[in-house]
Design a protein around this motif. Structure first.
Motif, mmCIF file in Angstrom:
data_model
loop_
_atom_site.group_PDB
_atom_site.id
_atom_site.type_symbol
_atom_site.label_atom_id
_atom_site.label_comp_id
_atom_site.label_asym_id
_atom_site.label_seq_id
_atom_site.Cartn_x
_atom_site.Cartn_y
_atom_site.Cartn_z
ATOM 1 N N TYR A 83 0.831 -1.203 0.000
ATOM 2 C CA TYR A 83 0.000 0.000 0.000
ATOM 3 C C TYR A 83 0.867 1.254 0.000
ATOM 4 N N VAL A 123 2.737 1.417 -3.571
ATOM 5 C CA VAL A 123 1.950 1.642 -4.774
ATOM 6 C C VAL A 123 1.054 2.873 -4.658
ATOM 7 N N ASP A 124 0.352 3.016 -3.567
ATOM 8 C CA ASP A 124 -0.636 4.087 -3.468
ATOM 9 C C ASP A 124 -0.035 5.386 -2.946
ATOM 10 N N VAL A 125 0.609 5.337 -1.807
ATOM 11 C CA VAL A 125 1.101 6.563 -1.191
ATOM 12 C C VAL A 125 2.339 7.089 -1.911
ATOM 13 N N GLU A 129 3.306 6.237 -4.949
ATOM 14 C CA GLU A 129 3.019 6.262 -6.377
ATOM 15 C C GLU A 129 4.111 5.605 -7.211
#
Length: 115
Positions: free
Chosen positions: A50, A53-55, A57
């Protein structure tokens, strides 16, 4: 006295009794610890993915993103290993304290800590 196990009469019998109890209790201990290790490892992989990938980027380090130092990113020497080691230490201590004192008392102690 007949319902209890016979007490050891020598040191050799005592050591044999210790080894026998260790061997009989080892499977239960291993299963419990293996399950705990698998659960913690899966949680860490999910959190790390998480953050990556998300925070963050992606894999590239960004000086404007505060979470880039928490994940192991390419072309940058970060303290990711230290961060995750310290995070796991605190999680393990939280787990141990909540098991011995109870979850609510442990959370109350954490909340009452000075900032």
């Amino acid at each position: 006295m007949s319902s209890q196990t016979k007490r050891p009469e020598s040191l050799l019998q005592f050591l044999f009794m210790l080894v026998k109890s260790l061997i009989t209790g080892l499977p239960r201990l291993l299963i419990r610890n293996i399950i705990r290790i698998v659960i913690i490892s899966l949680a860490l992989v999910v959190i790390h993915t998480y953050l990556l990938v998300d925070v963050n980027e992606g894999f590239w380090y960004s000086p404007w993103n505060r979470f880039s130092g928490m994940v192991n990113v390419r072309n940058h020497n970060t303290g990711a290993i230290t961060f995750w080691a310290v995070a796991m230490f605190f999680l393990a201590q939280l787990w141990r304290r909540s098991r011995s004192k109870g979850l609510m008392k442990t959370l109350g102690e954490i909340i009452s800590l000075p900032v």
